[in-house]
Design a protein around this motif. Structure first.
Motif, PDB file in Angstrom:
ATOM      1  N   GLU A 136      -8.509 -13.555  -0.198  1.00  0.00           N
ATOM      2  CA  GLU A 136      -8.804 -12.460  -0.945  1.00  0.00           C
ATOM      3  C   GLU A 136      -8.737 -11.259  -1.035  1.00  0.00           C
ATOM      4  N   TYR A 137      -9.171 -10.464   0.170  1.00  0.00           N
ATOM      5  CA  TYR A 137      -8.967  -9.415   0.379  1.00  0.00           C
ATOM      6  C   TYR A 137      -6.899  -8.851   0.138  1.00  0.00           C
ATOM      7  N   PHE A 138      -6.459  -9.971   1.376  1.00  0.00           N
ATOM      8  CA  PHE A 138      -5.006  -9.519   1.179  1.00  0.00           C
ATOM      9  C   PHE A 138      -4.441  -9.395  -0.394  1.00  0.00           C
ATOM     10  N   GLN A 139      -5.248 -10.149  -1.360  1.00  0.00           N
ATOM     11  CA  GLN A 139      -4.975 -10.336  -2.112  1.00  0.00           C
ATOM     12  C   GLN A 139      -5.077  -9.276  -2.722  1.00  0.00           C
ATOM     13  N   LEU A 140      -5.859  -9.306  -3.278  1.00  0.00           N
ATOM     14  CA  LEU A 140      -6.589  -7.505  -4.196  1.00  0.00           C
ATOM     15  C   LEU A 140      -5.747  -6.303  -2.897  1.00  0.00           C
ATOM     16  N   VAL A 141      -4.871  -6.366  -1.433  1.00  0.00           N
ATOM     17  CA  VAL A 141      -4.220  -5.630  -0.889  1.00  0.00           C
ATOM     18  C   VAL A 141      -2.542  -4.703  -2.599  1.00  0.00           C
ATOM     19  N   GLY A 142      -2.672  -6.289  -2.025  1.00  0.00           N
ATOM     20  CA  GLY A 142      -1.323  -6.555  -2.928  1.00  0.00           C
ATOM     21  C   GLY A 142      -1.364  -6.150  -4.321  1.00  0.00           C
ATOM     22  N   ASP A 143      -2.613  -6.376  -4.639  1.00  0.00           N
ATOM     23  CA  ASP A 143      -2.976  -6.085  -6.112  1.00  0.00           C
ATOM     24  C   ASP A 143      -2.665  -4.907  -6.242  1.00  0.00           C
ATOM     25  N   ALA A 144      -3.079  -3.916  -5.314  1.00  0.00           N
ATOM     26  CA  ALA A 144      -3.063  -2.672  -5.411  1.00  0.00           C
ATOM     27  C   ALA A 144      -1.957  -1.675  -4.836  1.00  0.00           C
ATOM     28  N   ALA A 145      -0.825  -2.391  -3.666  1.00  0.00           N
ATOM     29  CA  ALA A 145       0.319  -2.217  -3.899  1.00  0.00           C
ATOM     30  C   ALA A 145       1.309  -1.436  -5.098  1.00  0.00           C
ATOM     31  N   GLU A 146       1.019  -3.023  -5.968  1.00  0.00           N
ATOM     32  CA  GLU A 146       1.509  -3.361  -7.122  1.00  0.00           C
ATOM     33  C   GLU A 146       1.166  -2.739  -8.779  1.00  0.00           C
ATOM     34  N   SER A 147       0.021  -2.472  -8.308  1.00  0.00           N
ATOM     35  CA  SER A 147      -0.309  -0.917  -9.663  1.00  0.00           C
ATOM     36  C   SER A 147       0.557   0.277  -9.435  1.00  0.00           C
ATOM     37  N   GLY A 148       0.744   0.446  -8.422  1.00  0.00           N
ATOM     38  CA  GLY A 148       1.435   1.651  -9.159  1.00  0.00           C
ATOM     39  C   GLY A 148       0.569   3.294  -9.036  1.00  0.00           C
ATOM     40  N   LEU A 149      -0.356   3.463  -8.788  1.00  0.00           N
ATOM     41  CA  LEU A 149      -1.246   4.044  -9.009  1.00  0.00           C
ATOM     42  C   LEU A 149      -1.271   5.145  -7.543  1.00  0.00           C
ATOM     43  N   PHE A 150      -0.314   4.139  -6.165  1.00  0.00           N
ATOM     44  CA  PHE A 150      -1.104   4.454  -4.848  1.00  0.00           C
ATOM     45  C   PHE A 150       0.153   4.884  -4.415  1.00  0.00           C
ATOM     46  N   THR A 151       0.264   6.395  -3.228  1.00  0.00           N
ATOM     47  CA  THR A 151       1.194   6.153  -2.765  1.00  0.00           C
ATOM     48  C   THR A 151       0.907   6.337  -1.395  1.00  0.00           C
ATOM     49  N   ILE A 152      -0.232   5.893  -1.078  1.00  0.00           N
ATOM     50  CA  ILE A 152      -0.484   4.946   0.087  1.00  0.00           C
ATOM     51  C   ILE A 152      -0.904   4.131   0.232  1.00  0.00           C
ATOM     52  N   LEU A 153      -1.580   2.631   1.061  1.00  0.00           N
ATOM     53  CA  LEU A 153      -2.906   1.745   1.012  1.00  0.00           C
ATOM     54  C   LEU A 153      -2.698   2.461   2.223  1.00  0.00           C
ATOM     55  N   GLY A 154      -4.482   2.536   2.593  1.00  0.00           N
ATOM     56  CA  GLY A 154      -5.533   2.732   3.263  1.00  0.00           C
ATOM     57  C   GLY A 154      -5.885   1.704   3.998  1.00  0.00           C
ATOM     58  N   HIS A 155      -6.051   2.066   5.204  1.00  0.00           N
ATOM     59  CA  HIS A 155      -6.441   1.090   6.265  1.00  0.00           C
ATOM     60  C   HIS A 155      -6.305  -0.350   5.855  1.00  0.00           C
ATOM     61  N   LEU A 156      -4.723  -1.145   6.059  1.00  0.00           N
ATOM     62  CA  LEU A 156      -4.615  -2.402   5.633  1.00  0.00           C
ATOM     63  C   LEU A 156      -5.678  -3.849   5.836  1.00  0.00           C
ATOM     64  N   ASP A 157      -5.656  -3.581   6.743  1.00  0.00           N
ATOM     65  CA  ASP A 157      -6.685  -4.488   7.509  1.00  0.00           C
ATOM     66  C   ASP A 157      -8.784  -4.489   7.445  1.00  0.00           C
ATOM     67  N   LEU A 158      -9.135  -3.275   6.532  1.00  0.00           N
ATOM     68  CA  LEU A 158     -10.208  -2.803   7.126  1.00  0.00           C
ATOM     69  C   LEU A 158     -11.271  -3.945   7.248  1.00  0.00           C
ATOM     70  N   VAL A 159     -10.862  -5.360   6.461  1.00  0.00           N
ATOM     71  CA  VAL A 159     -11.624  -7.071   6.757  1.00  0.00           C
ATOM     72  C   VAL A 159     -12.327  -6.848   7.727  1.00  0.00           C
ATOM     73  N   LYS A 160     -11.067  -6.219   9.148  1.00  0.00           N
ATOM     74  CA  LYS A 160     -11.389  -7.144  10.889  1.00  0.00           C
ATOM     75  C   LYS A 160     -12.721  -6.193  10.693  1.00  0.00           C
ATOM     76  N   LYS A 161     -13.020  -5.237  10.545  1.00  0.00           N
ATOM     77  CA  LYS A 161     -13.877  -3.832  10.987  1.00  0.00           C
ATOM     78  C   LYS A 161     -15.157  -3.774  11.459  1.00  0.00           C
TER      79      LYS A 161
END
Ligand SMILES: [Zn+2]
Ligand SMILES: [Zn+2]
Length: 274
Positions: A136-161
């Motif tokens: 589910e997390y990867f799905q949302l990160v992919g959605d964020a990438a495709e949203s066109g709003l962001f220059t950089i994706l933050g802490h790509l695998d934060l869910v491992k914290k």
């Protein structure tokens, strides 16, 4: 260290300390080639004073960083770290459009109402299927990438914290995520804060970085500093990680006219961006 740090916070978010000027001073003293202030955009729909500034503070934040930009031209950048949440996408888009941000970091900190990196909500991991959480997390990160709003994706695998890794290699899901990021043309940061969390490694992990490199996704560097002295922290290790993944350089932000997102220039490690 001839690198920029594009992920830093300030006292305004309620869980960090120091003013932007202090972060810039540390960046200068450590020989960084640029710094972006990227404090948390007010968390929507309900700003939490321990997680972000309030909506009414956003204008003051922007003005404060713009004034530093004027004093340090081509060195300081006005960034913001925005939460990607499907239900607040339109409001986030309008806030990002209202201010002259040089760049925006898009981060997923929530699955629904659950704050996945919030120590106050760590108990939720025990009640979930961890593989489903990652998917589910990867799905949302992919959605964020495709949203066109962001220059950089933050802490790509934060869910491992907190150390909750998937029980199997999520190869199909990961390949799909990398493909979505590459097609979207968004940058991914190597975020060194993870070295100081229970997981004890930078975000993202080497395996993911190798896939990103092979797919042609460019990287930036971020300390995720929440105190001025953390600016540029562990960037030597970050470069080693990048090189191990196959990277020979990184993406440098270049100033554009106010209100226009920064341009991106590829720079090779160890060279002087002239
Ligand atoms: Zn923070
Ligand atoms: Zn974050």
């Amino acid at each position: 260290m001839r690198l920029p740090d594009y992920h830093t916070h300030t006292v305004r978010c309620g869980h960090a300390c120091g003013d932007p000027a202090e972060y810039v001073a540390v960046a200068r003293s450590r020989g960084l080639i640029g710094i972006g202030i990227a404090d948390h955009l007010p968390l929507l729909p309900d700003p939490d004073p321990e997680l972000s500034m309030e909506l009414g503070d956003l204008g003051d934040y922007v003005a404060e960083v713009l004034s530093l930009k004027a004093t340090h031209p081509a060195y300081v950048f006005l960034g913001i770290e925005a939460d990607y949440r499907p239900q607040t996408l339109a409001e986030v888009a309008s806030l990002l459009a209202e201010h002259p941000f040089d760049y925006a970091i898009g981060s997923v900190h929530h699955l629904g109402a659950w704050g996945i990196d919030d120590p106050r909500q760590i108990g939720e991991y025990a009640d979930r299927d961890i593989d489903d959480v990652w998917i589910e997390y990867f799905q949302l990160v992919g959605d964020a990438a495709e949203s066109g709003l962001f220059t950089i994706l933050g802490h790509l695998d934060l869910v491992k914290k907190f150390g909750y890794r998937p029980t199997r290699t999520l190869t199909i899901e990961l390949d799909r995520l990398v493909d979505r990021i590459a097609r979207a043309g968004v940058l991914v940061e190597i975020n060194t804060a993870g070295l100081h969390k229970p997981i004890g490694e930078a975000y993202p992990t080497l395996d993911i970085l190798q896939r990103l490199c092979a797919a042609g996704v460019a990287i930036t560097f971020g300390s995720d500093a929440h105190r001025p002295e953390e600016v540029g922290r562990d960037f030597g290790q970050a470069v080693e990680l990048a090189r191990a993944a196959g990277y020979e350089g990184f993406a440098l932000l270049e100033a554009a006219p106010d209100g226009v997102r920064a341009r991106i220039r590829p720079v090779r490690f160890g060279t002087r961006p002239g």
